[in-house]
Design a protein around this motif. Structure first.
Motif, PDB file in Angstrom:
ATOM      1  N   ASP A   1      15.538  -8.266 -11.525  1.00 22.53           N
ATOM      2  CA  ASP A   1      15.677  -9.191 -10.399  1.00 22.53           C
ATOM      3  C   ASP A   1      14.708  -8.881  -9.260  1.00 22.53           C
ATOM      4  OD1 ASP A   1      16.752  -6.876  -9.384  1.00 22.53           O
ATOM      5  OD2 ASP A   1      18.667  -7.759  -8.776  1.00 22.53           O
ATOM      6  N   ASN A   2      13.779  -7.939  -9.487  1.00 25.99           N
ATOM      7  CA  ASN A   2      12.763  -7.533  -8.510  1.00 25.99           C
ATOM      8  C   ASN A   2      13.331  -6.751  -7.334  1.00 25.99           C
ATOM      9  OD1 ASN A   2      10.140  -8.053  -9.392  1.00 25.99           O
ATOM     10  ND2 ASN A   2      10.303 -10.220  -8.932  1.00 25.99           N
ATOM     11  N   TRP A   3      14.532  -6.217  -7.470  1.00 24.71           N
ATOM     12  CA  TRP A   3      15.096  -5.302  -6.482  1.00 24.71           C
ATOM     13  C   TRP A   3      15.393  -3.989  -7.191  1.00 24.71           C
ATOM     14  CZ3 TRP A   3      15.325  -6.500  -1.348  1.00 24.71           C
ATOM     15  CH2 TRP A   3      15.121  -7.842  -1.006  1.00 24.71           C
TER      16      TRP A   3
ATOM     17  N   HIS B   1      13.709  11.092  -3.371  1.00 25.72           N
ATOM     18  CA  HIS B   1      13.011  10.087  -4.165  1.00 25.72           C
ATOM     19  C   HIS B   1      12.554   8.962  -3.245  1.00 25.72           C
ATOM     20  CE1 HIS B   1      13.976  11.848  -8.023  1.00 25.72           C
ATOM     21  NE2 HIS B   1      15.231  11.927  -7.670  1.00 25.72           N
ATOM     22  N   PHE B   2      11.254   8.684  -3.258  1.00 26.93           N
ATOM     23  CA  PHE B   2      10.724   7.555  -2.513  1.00 26.93           C
ATOM     24  C   PHE B   2      10.879   6.279  -3.340  1.00 26.93           C
ATOM     25  CE2 PHE B   2       8.233  11.005  -0.524  1.00 26.93           C
ATOM     26  CZ  PHE B   2       8.408  10.690   0.813  1.00 26.93           C
ATOM     27  N   PHE B   3      11.356   5.212  -2.724  1.00 28.55           N
ATOM     28  CA  PHE B   3      11.303   3.892  -3.344  1.00 28.55           C
ATOM     29  C   PHE B   3      11.566   2.839  -2.279  1.00 28.55           C
ATOM     30  CE2 PHE B   3      15.804   4.423  -3.276  1.00 28.55           C
ATOM     31  CZ  PHE B   3      16.432   3.211  -3.553  1.00 28.55           C
ATOM     32  N   ASP B   4      10.991   1.663  -2.481  1.00 30.79           N
ATOM     33  CA  ASP B   4      11.068   0.579  -1.500  1.00 30.79           C
ATOM     34  C   ASP B   4      12.324  -0.243  -1.779  1.00 30.79           C
ATOM     35  OD1 ASP B   4      10.621  -1.363   0.369  1.00 30.79           O
ATOM     36  OD2 ASP B   4       8.856  -2.224  -0.606  1.00 30.79           O
ATOM     37  N   TYR B   5      13.457   0.211  -1.243  1.00 29.35           N
ATOM     38  CA  TYR B   5      14.729  -0.436  -1.580  1.00 29.35           C
ATOM     39  C   TYR B   5      14.883  -1.801  -0.920  1.00 29.35           C
ATOM     40  CZ  TYR B   5      17.100   0.334   2.923  1.00 29.35           C
ATOM     41  OH  TYR B   5      17.478   0.289   4.243  1.00 29.35           O
TER      42      TYR B   5
ATOM     43  N   GLN C   1       7.482   2.789   1.549  1.00 29.55           N
ATOM     44  CA  GLN C   1       8.320   3.664   0.743  1.00 29.55           C
ATOM     45  C   GLN C   1       9.463   4.247   1.572  1.00 29.55           C
ATOM     46  OE1 GLN C   1       7.783   4.282  -2.795  1.00 29.55           O
ATOM     47  NE2 GLN C   1       6.696   2.399  -2.275  1.00 29.55           N
ATOM     48  N   ASP C   2      10.683   3.828   1.240  1.00 28.06           N
ATOM     49  CA  ASP C   2      11.874   4.393   1.854  1.00 28.06           C
ATOM     50  C   ASP C   2      12.265   5.659   1.088  1.00 28.06           C
ATOM     51  OD1 ASP C   2      12.111   2.014   3.597  1.00 28.06           O
ATOM     52  OD2 ASP C   2      12.596   1.007   1.711  1.00 28.06           O
ATOM     53  N   LEU C   3      13.363   6.291   1.483  1.00 27.50           N
ATOM     54  CA  LEU C   3      13.657   7.619   0.951  1.00 27.50           C
ATOM     55  C   LEU C   3      15.136   7.751   0.608  1.00 27.50           C
ATOM     56  CD1 LEU C   3      12.297  10.357   0.390  1.00 27.50           C
ATOM     57  CD2 LEU C   3      12.899  11.037   2.720  1.00 27.50           C
ATOM     58  N   LEU C   4      15.401   8.141  -0.635  1.00 28.37           N
ATOM     59  CA  LEU C   4      16.746   8.467  -1.097  1.00 28.37           C
ATOM     60  C   LEU C   4      16.910   9.981  -1.072  1.00 28.37           C
ATOM     61  CD1 LEU C   4      19.451   7.687  -2.561  1.00 28.37           C
ATOM     62  CD2 LEU C   4      18.175   7.945  -4.706  1.00 28.37           C
ATOM     63  N   VAL C   5      17.993  10.461  -0.463  1.00 31.64           N
ATOM     64  CA  VAL C   5      18.217  11.898  -0.301  1.00 31.64           C
ATOM     65  C   VAL C   5      19.584  12.257  -0.868  1.00 31.64           C
ATOM     66  CG1 VAL C   5      18.320  13.826   1.322  1.00 31.64           C
ATOM     67  CG2 VAL C   5      16.859  11.858   1.821  1.00 31.64           C
TER      68      VAL C   5
ATOM     69  N   LEU D   1      20.249   7.153   2.560  1.00 29.86           N
ATOM     70  CA  LEU D   1      19.140   6.237   2.350  1.00 29.86           C
ATOM     71  C   LEU D   1      18.432   6.069   3.685  1.00 29.86           C
ATOM     72  CD1 LEU D   1      17.968   4.660  -0.006  1.00 29.86           C
ATOM     73  CD2 LEU D   1      19.326   2.694   0.699  1.00 29.86           C
ATOM     74  N   LEU D   2      17.162   6.462   3.730  1.00 27.12           N
ATOM     75  CA  LEU D   2      16.387   6.432   4.967  1.00 27.12           C
ATOM     76  C   LEU D   2      15.350   5.321   4.892  1.00 27.12           C
ATOM     77  CD1 LEU D   2      17.633   9.339   4.839  1.00 27.12           C
ATOM     78  CD2 LEU D   2      15.674  10.099   6.169  1.00 27.12           C
ATOM     79  N   GLN D   3      15.350   4.460   5.889  1.00 25.56           N
ATOM     80  CA  GLN D   3      14.457   3.308   5.918  1.00 25.56           C
ATOM     81  C   GLN D   3      13.159   3.659   6.635  1.00 25.56           C
ATOM     82  OE1 GLN D   3      15.368  -0.212   8.464  1.00 25.56           O
ATOM     83  NE2 GLN D   3      15.485  -1.318   6.517  1.00 25.56           N
ATOM     84  N   ASN D   4      12.037   3.330   5.995  1.00 29.47           N
ATOM     85  CA  ASN D   4      10.707   3.557   6.549  1.00 29.47           C
ATOM     86  C   ASN D   4      10.323   2.357   7.413  1.00 29.47           C
ATOM     87  OD1 ASN D   4       7.939   4.048   6.990  1.00 29.47           O
ATOM     88  ND2 ASN D   4       7.620   4.842   4.923  1.00 29.47           N
ATOM     89  N   ASP D   5       9.873   2.609   8.640  1.00 26.72           N
ATOM     90  CA  ASP D   5       9.509   1.506   9.534  1.00 26.72           C
ATOM     91  C   ASP D   5       8.089   1.003   9.295  1.00 26.72           C
ATOM     92  OD1 ASP D   5       7.914   3.496  10.597  1.00 26.72           O
ATOM     93  OD2 ASP D   5       8.731   3.376  12.628  1.00 26.72           O
TER      94      ASP D   5
END
Length: 508
Positions: free
Chosen positions: A137-139, A62-66, A72-76, A97-101
């Motif tokens: 809360d916008n997160w 699942h992509f989402f900007d955590y 878009q970061d990535l939940l696996v 949780l994978l962070q997109n640079d």
């Protein structure tokens, strides 16, 4: 031998073209195929696996900007690090949780040295995942169900289990401003009965109160599907009794969509067999009426015993109302065309559906022609590569459309000068007024106004492109109203058809 466990559309490299991530299992290797859109109708797999660090038995993405930085970061889930050993619980898998640079490169952050998150203390096997801003809360927060979680403790050499119980329950993770996530199921009032073993668990604000609710789709006979109402972002109440007909046992897929244009999201539930499919019409007072038979939705006898693995509400022909796509595990796919009067007809052979053995599906306009295409993952009884179905309805109808992208940022103000942290406003509700009266009324079908809810990370196997796609029929313009998760409302009038429109959240 192929098995596609999940499909997720997003523009991961921010080049303006929607890409697709496939959670694959093949004979020689298991893991993702990250397909970059080349812009000419073709894709290139750009995933690079590093040193076989992970084993993925049932990968779901699942992509989402955590972290609210605009990419878009990535939940696996469904994967396990080869650096940890678990001999007693062989089915267990970790949450990553994978962070997109910002350039499309991903770094694993969950258990990274010096940056360990509390997610590192949980295992979670194959199951549903969904993303929403639970408390405004916008997160972005997320939920998991149907997994095998248990708390663990990591050392450099191995993993030591802190508890011997074998749990199956739901997990809700609250975002702590991008630095960590707290598991808050008990605080929300959710226990092993209310959120137990759901195969699909999408969020949707079915009563329009600004807080995302959730329906859990249960696929095991020992548990029940549940409708959980979000009271104020702090508590989820079991309201399954508000479904006038009980959900069937052995439910596999859920779809929320306003099929009759009354301004409230309706609910379709796909089950193990055709007789147990359910279409719940939202009455607008918090209760639902089961209306599948009278609306004309009915799988053919040839698939009566097939499990429906994927459901999509989308405007296939851009005529202004939502159609329904249902894919099953036995080579039968169904496209129900909305007549605009609250009933459906089954699309004939002209629809070009190939008949898949579906495990996942999701919609996105990969070729940029203004209609939604579908990627279908396969695997059940027929382990073949996925299907990509190009929608040609625009060639036949000439109907118009709008693609609406509600944007917000960490401050709830995407109109500020800093645009680098803008992200899709997951959970924003979009109304489209086609009759030009400006009141966005949704009381009768004749008004042709529509409510659309942007949902990201729909559930277990799939994620649609994070765009609200609205068919306009023959209309050349429309008025658009967006209510953002923080409650702010923006109205844009006289929007010209056939374009992608970004609408920014405004800080009140």
């Amino acid at each position: 031998q192929w098995y596609t466990h999940s499909v997720a559309w997003t523009d991961f490299d921010k080049d303006g073209l929607v890409d697709v991530l496939l959670g694959m299992s093949k004979t020689e290797w298991s893991g993702p195929s990250l397909m970059r859109n080349n812009g000419d109708g073709t894709f290139e797999d750009v995933y690079e696996q590093a040193d076989d660090d992970y084993t993925c038995s049932s990968p779901v993405y699942h992509f989402f900007d955590y972290d609210n930085d605009g990419d878009q970061d990535l939940l696996v889930t469904g994967c396990r690090s080869n650096q940890t050993i678990d001999s007693e619980y062989g089915r267990a898998a970790e949450i990553f949780l994978l962070q997109n640079d910002g350039l499309g490169n991903f770094t694993e952050m969950t258990c990274a040295a010096g940056a360990e998150m509390s997610l590192c203390d949980y295992f979670f096997a194959f199951g549903a995942g969904a993303v929403a801003d639970l408390d405004g809360d916008n997160w972005l927060d997320f939920a998991l169900s149907a997994g095998t979680p248990f708390e663990t403790y990591y050392t450099d050499e191995s993993m030591v289990t802190m508890t011997q119980e074998y749990f199956i329950y739901g997990l809700f993770f609250h975002n702590q401003t991008g630095d960590d996530f707290d598991q808050i199921a008990s605080e929300l009032g959710v226990d092993t009965v209310d959120f137990n073993g759901g195969w699909d668990a999408p969020f949707a604000d079915y009563d329009n109160d600004g807080y995302p609710d959730v329906f859990t789709c249960e696929y095991r006979e020992s548990f029940e599907s549940r409708l959980l109402h979000n009271l104020d972002g702090t508590h989820l109440s079991n309201r399954t009794q508000d479904l006038t007909t009980s959900p069937a046992m052995l439910c596999y897929t859920v779809g929320w969509g306003d099929y009759n244009g009354d301004g409230f999201l309706d609910l379709f539930v796909g089950s193990l067999n055709a007789a147990d499919d359910r279409l719940y019409r939202n009455r607008g007072d918090g209760t639902f009426e089961e209306v599948k038979t009278q609306t004309g939705i009915n799988r053919s006898s040839g698939s009566s015993s097939a499990a429906a693995y994927c459901t999509l509400w989308f405007d296939f022909d851009n005529d202004g109302d939502l159609d329904l796509f249902e894919a099953t595990t036995t080579g039968n796919d169904f496209l129900y065309i909305n007549r605009g009067d609250g009933t459906f007809e089954t699309a004939g052979t002209y629809s070009g559906l190939p008949g898949s053995y579906a495990t996942a599906c999701a919609a996105g306009d990969y070729d940029g022609d203004g209609d939604l295409d579908i990627m279908i993952g396969q695997g059940n009884n027929n382990p073949n590569p996925p299907y990509l179905l190009r929608n040609r309805a625009m060639d036949l109808t000439g109907n118009h459309y709008l693609r609406i992208v509600p944007l917000t940022d960490r401050n709830g103000d995407a109109t500020d000068l800093n645009t680098t942290d803008d992200r899709p406003a997951v959970g924003a509700i979009v109304w489209v007024d086609l009759d030009g009266d400006g009141d966005f009324a949704t009381t009768t079908l004749a008004t042709h106004d529509r409510l659309h809810m942007q949902q990201l990370g729909l559930g277990h196997p799939y994620q649609n492109e994070p765009v609200v796609h609205v068919g306009l029929g023959s209309a050349l313009q429309a008025d658009v109203k967006v209510r953002f998760p923080d409650g702010s409302v923006v109205i844009v009038e006289n929007v010209t058809a056939d374009q992608t429109l970004e609408i920014a959240d405004i800080l009140d």
